[in-house]
Design an enzyme around this catalytic site. Structure first.
Site, PDB file in Angstrom:
ATOM      1  N   TYR A 122      -2.236   7.235   4.779  1.00 13.70           N
ATOM      2  CA  TYR A 122      -2.404   5.834   4.389  1.00 13.70           C
ATOM      3  C   TYR A 122      -1.063   5.193   4.023  1.00 13.70           C
ATOM      4  O   TYR A 122      -0.821   4.029   4.338  1.00 13.70           O
ATOM      5  CB  TYR A 122      -3.360   5.753   3.193  1.00 13.70           C
ATOM      6  CG  TYR A 122      -4.030   4.409   3.033  1.00 13.70           C
ATOM      7  CD1 TYR A 122      -5.235   4.143   3.664  1.00 13.70           C
ATOM      8  CD2 TYR A 122      -3.458   3.402   2.266  1.00 13.70           C
ATOM      9  CE1 TYR A 122      -5.869   2.908   3.530  1.00 13.70           C
ATOM     10  CE2 TYR A 122      -4.072   2.162   2.127  1.00 13.70           C
ATOM     11  CZ  TYR A 122      -5.273   1.924   2.761  1.00 13.70           C
ATOM     12  OH  TYR A 122      -5.879   0.698   2.636  1.00 13.70           O
ATOM     13  N   TYR A 130       4.013   2.730   5.451  1.00 11.85           N
ATOM     14  CA  TYR A 130       4.892   1.988   4.550  1.00 11.85           C
ATOM     15  C   TYR A 130       6.223   2.718   4.372  1.00 11.85           C
ATOM     16  O   TYR A 130       7.272   2.087   4.265  1.00 11.85           O
ATOM     17  CB  TYR A 130       4.209   1.788   3.192  1.00 11.85           C
ATOM     18  CG  TYR A 130       2.949   0.966   3.273  1.00 11.85           C
ATOM     19  CD1 TYR A 130       2.993  -0.423   3.386  1.00 11.85           C
ATOM     20  CD2 TYR A 130       1.694   1.571   3.253  1.00 11.85           C
ATOM     21  CE1 TYR A 130       1.833  -1.187   3.473  1.00 11.85           C
ATOM     22  CE2 TYR A 130       0.525   0.821   3.338  1.00 11.85           C
ATOM     23  CZ  TYR A 130       0.610  -0.554   3.454  1.00 11.85           C
ATOM     24  OH  TYR A 130      -0.543  -1.298   3.540  1.00 11.85           O
TER      25      TYR A 130
END
Length: 574
Positions: free
Chosen positions: A399, A403
């Site tokens: 997840y 990023y």
């Protein structure tokens, strides 16, 4: 939409895959091309501006345009817009405010680095003359402090209990002044670019081209320095600084690999302990955003810089963490800071905690994130978003991986949130982080990563308390390391192993007496901070750094023999 300005940027890697961000276009070593004098200056401006206002207005605005040629066109367009929407007076006041942001007394921040160097030579000389006149005294300190304050450089007030000679030495040094003034220059120019709407998804995403050029120049200079210097130890082992860089966490690829190892390790610990995973996204109040999502200037913008917005988040996080600790809630995980398209930072936090603490933690975040302007439109929806990590739908590491990639090197993803090629976009994010000195990644809770890194340097240990952690670190198993160090939630002061620091002494020789003088002072006279030498466990120190390394320029074999070993090579005549 792809950022056209980024298409000319690339990430260049050497044959082994270790990369520096560089540009395919020519890099600047002095200042951007706009710092040179232009011919027929007015031809670069919208022709319609010549019909606005009086002769005095024409003269006033052109002086400002000429002082700041990089912004001349953007200033002219804003001038026309404000004149049409409001009035001539407001247009003149607007460019006057921009001019004041870029001119501090007699210092024009739009000048070239060459001009900045001359200015720093002059101002440091003024401080030296002040010290000569008044001696190393409180009077000299206060006068020099006033000079620094005049150019927005903060110096602490005089304190009898604190040594002040190091501060006087800094104020007398042109290199110290240049570092301070150049930081000031880059940030002021970048902030003006944001106010002029030059930093957004339609123009230059995350950071201006000026910031990118400066960052690329900095990286190129670092690369040249690392390539030109070596270190040698007492046994004659020699490595180039570039080789050391490639093997350290300064290398983006190694930093990324280590981050992902630690994130996966935390996730494994959370799975073993039955802890819940939560992903938080925090956004600042609307008044802190320079540009709207549409690409238009935000009429509510209060002028906050990215650093000020990040400080706002940091202050909120201190309050949140303190409130959670009072309730005996100790989340652990990672924080990622990244910019919106206009350079305004926002936070992502991947946190693990006991399932019974989830609702309390969510409520605490909501309370403090909505404390300022919490009733404004969209605040409830956007200021604090929380997503529960569902292991059946994917891992927490997966997840957050996008990023991490987006903010380091852009690998493993094709494009960013705004449709830009991920690799060039990551170079803009790197420039943004460097410009505003914003730490992008930070571990929350858990054992010290410094201990982990030092254990990986330690060859062996006979201490029972060290051996499990050593085995885990050596095998790259962060989850086992966390367990060996007392678990994810144990306060660091209670952990079994800690970094060990010592003050290292400099050795200088008095040329008159030949006496060897040892001290632990910097070049300015400040006391050096202790350096890490190893690990300490139950008052027993395990040294991990036993070599003494000396830096020197790259040498030929003959130069190496003479300069390192102290032997003058003799030529054999045959």
């Amino acid at each position: 939409m792809v950022d056209v300005s980024q298409q000319n940027q690339a990430v260049a890697f050497d044959s082994k895959g270790y990369g520096f961000f560089v540009s395919e276009t020519k890099l600047v070593s002095d200042s951007p091309v706009w710092a040179t004098k232009w011919h027929d200056f007015d031809t670069f401006l919208p022709s319609s501006i010549n019909d606005i206002g009086t002769r005095e207005c024409y003269s006033y605005r052109n002086k400002i345009f000429q002082r700041h040629p990089y912004f001349a066109n953007a200033l002219a367009n804003q001038y026309i817009r404000i004149y049409q929407e409001k009035s001539l007076r407001e247009a003149n006041l607007y460019i006057g405010r921009i001019d004041k942001e870029l001119v501090i007394n007699d210092l024009n921040l739009s000048d070239s680095i060459a001009d900045m160097k001359k200015f720093c030579e002059s101002i440091s000389k003024k401080c030296r003359l002040t010290i000569v006149e008044y001696g190393e005294s409180k009077t000299a300190y206060n006068i020099c402090r006033g000079i620094a304050h005049k150019y927005s450089i903060t110096i602490k007030p005089f304190d009898n209990e604190t040594p002040f000679i190091p501060t006087l030495n800094k104020l007398s040094c042109p290199k110290w002044w240049l570092k301070k003034i150049n930081t000031l220059r880059i940030r002021h120019i970048e902030q003006v670019a944001r106010k002029l709407n030059l930093v957004n998804k339609h123009n230059s995403c995350y950071a201006s081209n000026f910031a990118l050029e400066n960052r690329q120049t900095q990286l190129k200079n670092s690369f040249d320095y690392l390539s030109a210097n070596q270190i040698t130890n007492e046994d004659g082992q020699t490595f180039s600084l570039l080789e050391i860089y490639k093997k350290s966490v300064s290398n983006p690829r190694i930093r990324k690999a280590e981050l992902m190892t630690r994130i996966r390790g935390f996730e494994e610990v959370a799975s073993q302990m039955g802890h819940a995973g939560e992903f938080y996204t925090l956004t600042s109040p609307s008044k802190m955003h320079a540009v709207l999502s549409s690409g238009k200037s935000n009429p509510k913008y209060n002028g906050a810089t990215p650093k000020e917005v990040n400080d706002y988040f940091n202050n909120n996080w201190k309050l949140i963490r303190s409130a959670l600790q009072k309730k005996n809630i100790h989340p652990y995980g990672f924080r990622v800071v990244e910019p919106h398209h206009d350079g305004t930072p926002h936070w992502h936090l991947l946190l693990f905690m006991h399932p019974s603490d989830v609702q309390t933690t969510r409520a605490t975040f909501q309370k403090y994130e909505l404390h300022e302007d919490g009733n404004e439109r969209g605040a409830q929806k956007h200021r604090c978003k929380v997503v529960a990590i569902d292991p059946t739908k994917g891992s927490a590491a997966g997840y957050i991986a996008k990023y991490i990639s987006k903010n380091i090197d852009g690998s493993d993803i094709s494009e960013d949130l705004y449709g830009n090629d991920a690799k060039p976009a990551s170079s803009k994010i790197d420039a943004w982080s460097a410009t505003w000195n914003i730490r992008q990644f930070q571990q929350i809770g858990g054992p010290s990563v410094t201990v982990w890194r030092e254990l990986r340097k330690l060859k062996k240990s006979t201490q029972p308390e060290i051996m499990p952690a050593l085995a885990a670190a050596d095998s790259g198993d962060w989850a086992s390391f966390v367990i060996a160090m007392g678990g994810a939630m144990l306060p660091r002061r209670n952990r079994p192993i800690h970094p060990c620091y010592e003050s290292k002494l400099n050795e200088t020789i008095d040329t008159e007496t030949g006496e060897v003088i040892q001290n632990n002072l910097t070049q300015y006279g400040d006391i050096k901070l202790p350096s890490i030498v190893g690990l300490i466990c139950k008052n027993i120190v395990s040294k991990t750094r036993t070599r003494v390394w000396k830096k020197h320029p790259n040498l030929t074999p003959e130069q190496w023999i003479e300069n390192i070993l102290g032997i003058t090579p003799t030529l054999e005549v045959t």
